[in-house]
Design a protein around this motif. Sequence first.
Motif, PDB file in Angstrom:
ATOM      1  N   VAL A 288      -8.350 -20.687   1.117  1.00 52.50           N
ATOM      2  CA  VAL A 288      -7.428 -20.572  -0.024  1.00 52.50           C
ATOM      3  C   VAL A 288      -7.155 -19.099  -0.326  1.00 52.50           C
ATOM      4  CG1 VAL A 288      -7.084 -21.053  -2.480  1.00 52.50           C
ATOM      5  CG2 VAL A 288      -8.215 -22.754  -1.024  1.00 52.50           C
ATOM      6  N   GLY A 289      -8.215 -18.306  -0.317  1.00 54.88           N
ATOM      7  CA  GLY A 289      -8.086 -16.894  -0.675  1.00 54.88           C
ATOM      8  C   GLY A 289      -7.337 -16.059   0.335  1.00 54.88           C
ATOM      9  N   ASP A 290      -7.411 -16.427   1.618  1.00 57.48           N
ATOM     10  CA  ASP A 290      -6.754 -15.619   2.650  1.00 57.48           C
ATOM     11  C   ASP A 290      -5.249 -15.482   2.441  1.00 57.48           C
ATOM     12  OD1 ASP A 290      -8.786 -14.564   4.148  1.00 57.48           O
ATOM     13  OD2 ASP A 290      -8.879 -16.200   5.584  1.00 57.48           O
ATOM     14  N   PRO A 291      -4.494 -16.589   2.316  1.00 57.18           N
ATOM     15  CA  PRO A 291      -3.053 -16.408   2.057  1.00 57.18           C
ATOM     16  C   PRO A 291      -2.768 -15.838   0.675  1.00 57.18           C
ATOM     17  CG  PRO A 291      -3.642 -18.738   1.988  1.00 57.18           C
ATOM     18  CD  PRO A 291      -4.839 -18.003   2.507  1.00 57.18           C
ATOM     19  N   TYR A 292      -3.701 -16.020  -0.267  1.00 55.14           N
ATOM     20  CA  TYR A 292      -3.558 -15.394  -1.582  1.00 55.14           C
ATOM     21  C   TYR A 292      -3.486 -13.878  -1.437  1.00 55.14           C
ATOM     22  CZ  TYR A 292      -4.059 -18.638  -5.550  1.00 55.14           C
ATOM     23  OH  TYR A 292      -3.833 -19.548  -6.544  1.00 55.14           O
ATOM     24  N   LYS A 293      -4.513 -13.305  -0.767  1.00 58.48           N
ATOM     25  CA  LYS A 293      -4.673 -11.854  -0.779  1.00 58.48           C
ATOM     26  C   LYS A 293      -3.859 -11.135   0.293  1.00 58.48           C
ATOM     27  CE  LYS A 293      -8.947 -11.806   2.049  1.00 58.48           C
ATOM     28  NZ  LYS A 293      -8.438 -11.043   3.210  1.00 58.48           N
ATOM     29  N   ASP A 294      -3.496 -11.824   1.367  1.00 61.31           N
ATOM     30  CA  ASP A 294      -2.850 -11.131   2.477  1.00 61.31           C
ATOM     31  C   ASP A 294      -1.430 -11.590   2.770  1.00 61.31           C
ATOM     32  OD1 ASP A 294      -4.958  -9.397   3.107  1.00 61.31           O
ATOM     33  OD2 ASP A 294      -6.013 -10.960   4.203  1.00 61.31           O
ATOM     34  N   THR A 295      -0.938 -12.603   2.063  1.00 63.75           N
ATOM     35  CA  THR A 295       0.433 -13.050   2.288  1.00 63.75           C
ATOM     36  C   THR A 295       1.209 -13.089   0.976  1.00 63.75           C
ATOM     37  OG1 THR A 295      -0.358 -14.447   4.118  1.00 63.75           O
ATOM     38  CG2 THR A 295       1.887 -14.809   3.346  1.00 63.75           C
ATOM     39  N   ALA A 296       0.882 -14.044   0.119  1.00 61.77           N
ATOM     40  CA  ALA A 296       1.679 -14.250  -1.096  1.00 61.77           C
ATOM     41  C   ALA A 296       1.531 -13.103  -2.086  1.00 61.77           C
ATOM     42  CB  ALA A 296       1.284 -15.575  -1.748  1.00 61.77           C
ATOM     43  N   GLY A 297       0.284 -12.700  -2.388  1.00 59.06           N
ATOM     44  CA  GLY A 297       0.056 -11.648  -3.375  1.00 59.06           C
ATOM     45  C   GLY A 297       0.750 -10.342  -3.044  1.00 59.06           C
ATOM     46  N   PRO A 298       0.521  -9.779  -1.846  1.00 56.39           N
ATOM     47  CA  PRO A 298       1.200  -8.528  -1.508  1.00 56.39           C
ATOM     48  C   PRO A 298       2.720  -8.662  -1.452  1.00 56.39           C
ATOM     49  CG  PRO A 298      -0.686  -8.889  -0.071  1.00 56.39           C
ATOM     50  CD  PRO A 298      -0.499 -10.149  -0.851  1.00 56.39           C
ATOM     51  N   ALA A 299       3.221  -9.838  -1.037  1.00 58.48           N
ATOM     52  CA  ALA A 299       4.673 -10.023  -0.977  1.00 58.48           C
ATOM     53  C   ALA A 299       5.291  -9.940  -2.364  1.00 58.48           C
ATOM     54  CB  ALA A 299       5.010 -11.362  -0.319  1.00 58.48           C
ATOM     55  N   VAL A 300       4.567 -10.419  -3.385  1.00 54.97           N
ATOM     56  CA  VAL A 300       5.089 -10.375  -4.752  1.00 54.97           C
ATOM     57  C   VAL A 300       5.297  -8.929  -5.199  1.00 54.97           C
ATOM     58  CG1 VAL A 300       4.563 -10.908  -7.169  1.00 54.97           C
ATOM     59  CG2 VAL A 300       4.165 -12.619  -5.409  1.00 54.97           C
TER      60      VAL A 300
END
Length: 682
Positions: free
Chosen positions: A652-664
């Motif tokens: 769960v945390g991987d796409p949070y911190k390395d995909t969606a979060g930085p893209a925002v």
Amino acid sequence: MLDNTYSVFLPEHWLTLFAPGAAICAILYGFISIKWINAQPACTEQMQAIAAAIQEGAQAYLSRQYKIIALVGIILFAIIAFSLNWETAGGFVIGSTFSAMAGFIGMHVSVRANARTAQAAAYTGINRAFLIAIRGGSITGMLVAGLGLLAVSGYYEMLLASGVHEPLQAMIGVAFGASLIAVFARLGGGIFTKGADVGADLVGKLEAGIPEDDPRNPAVIADQVGDNVGDCAGMGADLFESYTASIIGTMILADILVTGSNNIQLYPLVLVGISILTSIVGIFCIRIGINGNIIAALYSGLIVTAVLTVLIYYPVTQWMLGETLIIGGKTVPSINLFYSAITGLALMAALMPVTVYYTSSDYAPVRYIAKASTTGHGTNVIAGLSVSMKATAAPIILICASMWLSYQLAGLFGIAMASVGMMSLTGLIVAMDAYGPITDNAGGIVEMAKLPEEIRKMTDALDAVGNTTKAVTKGSDLGCAGLAALVLFSDYTTELGGLVCDLGDIRVILGLLLGALIPYLCSALAMEAVGKAAGDIVNEVRRQFKEIPGIMDYTAKPDYSRAVDILTISAIKKMLVPALLPVCIPVIVGFTLGKEALGGVLIGSIISGLCLAISMSVGGGAFDNAKKFIEAGHHGGKGSLAHKASITGDTVGDPYKDTAGPAVNIIMKIVNIIALLIAPLL
């Protein structure tokens, strides 16, 4: 004009040449360091084969990604050229080209430094391995800073020399070009790397029970490729965009709000040029001391750079700007701009320990998630989500405090200078971040080459610091994104004659809601893309384990290239919609509901985006390090129920911190940049 006291020693044209000169110094440092990296001893034949597979996969992915971006870019270039002007379209080409160059060259070096880091760890020792890794990372960092400053200062001088009527309006094209590359690189690279990581973990660790980076896992090369295209090229493009947007936004505000000095538009360029030179000095100060503390070595370079920067900023401010300025109709001591820039540096320094607190296993939040893992998968996820939400409080308060202080010092322009101060150390920040994938890949190469356990422990020690530096740089990037977005919003309102977004106007309310929606919708699409890509990898790894039975006893070799191909196609297809949404929505709102509604969109996207980005980026790091804390032997260690639950949380945390979060982070700024671009048409 310059003070006549100094004009004999420092002629006026020196100012226009300083920023491009500093940028060229950064680029020269990068290419000299590339030569130094390539001169380091090559690794064994087996390690070279592994490194070559990573290089081939990363270059193939970026080449295909940039072809798609080029097609989109050509269309946008034509639209900008015919709806606005050719100068803005030219800036768009420069911004996108330089950003792509920084990411591609940085990734090219990263996938070569990894094998040499592994080689040094095996045959020379940890000190040499660390030196190669940080020098490799510094190449990306200095190219991001150097090419970014050269794009801004060089194009600005070209526009002035050619007599363009509104050169700063054309400069918005540079920021938009950088934003386009950044949003595609972050989303595409993030989908690729986290699809590989999650898929490899779910089948390799949970189902097959094999270690991370085990050569029997068909997704292991894809995972290593993803570290470079996501963490190296993606992060570089992200901060390149923040860097250029902050500088350009500040120059625009200077032109609108500030009088009393002919040098005010060059002032931010000179400051970031100084920071490039001090960053080079700081990089050479990074050495592991006799105590063997790796993180202290990195922080020593950062501290040296920050101290030198502050010491030089002070006299330069007095020399360039004189005693007072007129900012927004008020007389302000020019030294307040120095204090505003230092406020930005202080914010960056304050965000670092906050991010470490929420993401390091030395502190309560990560240990709380790890302990929750002992009662199952669900409690791990609940604990991780609660930590991610709480992690927004301190950063938001710090950002608000820095905004208030810098506003008291010099109004809106004070906030702009705080963003410049915060972005000034971009070269060193990116260097610390790019160090992470190099050491991560080095550990993977050691594992796949079946080198002795003590070598893997050495690379793990380097990688553990890399995880911390990546978390710290994410915290810094979050603050930079928030300030930069606010500066761009201020540019938009002042560009439209001091537009007031009245909450009594229904159009503004509609804009606020639509703007708040954008980060959530784009994040949802990004998370969904990672989930689908990971599902494809899970099916592929299961298929290979079933159809190639010799994989588990090392008598057969997995088909690594198949996993890379699957992720490349998936990432490129799924990055398009979430990348184009923040471009299209402001245009639609602006031309249908009007400039007031568009102002609401900008505010809404900043408020929801900043909180969401912090929650995802920091919370994802907490999930990841809770897993690593258990793997270190706590709560039953590897293979225990807690470990399996923590792997679920990490997925769960991987796409949070390395995909969606930085893209925002990028989405907040690109929405504001689009608004600035179309402001003349509104």
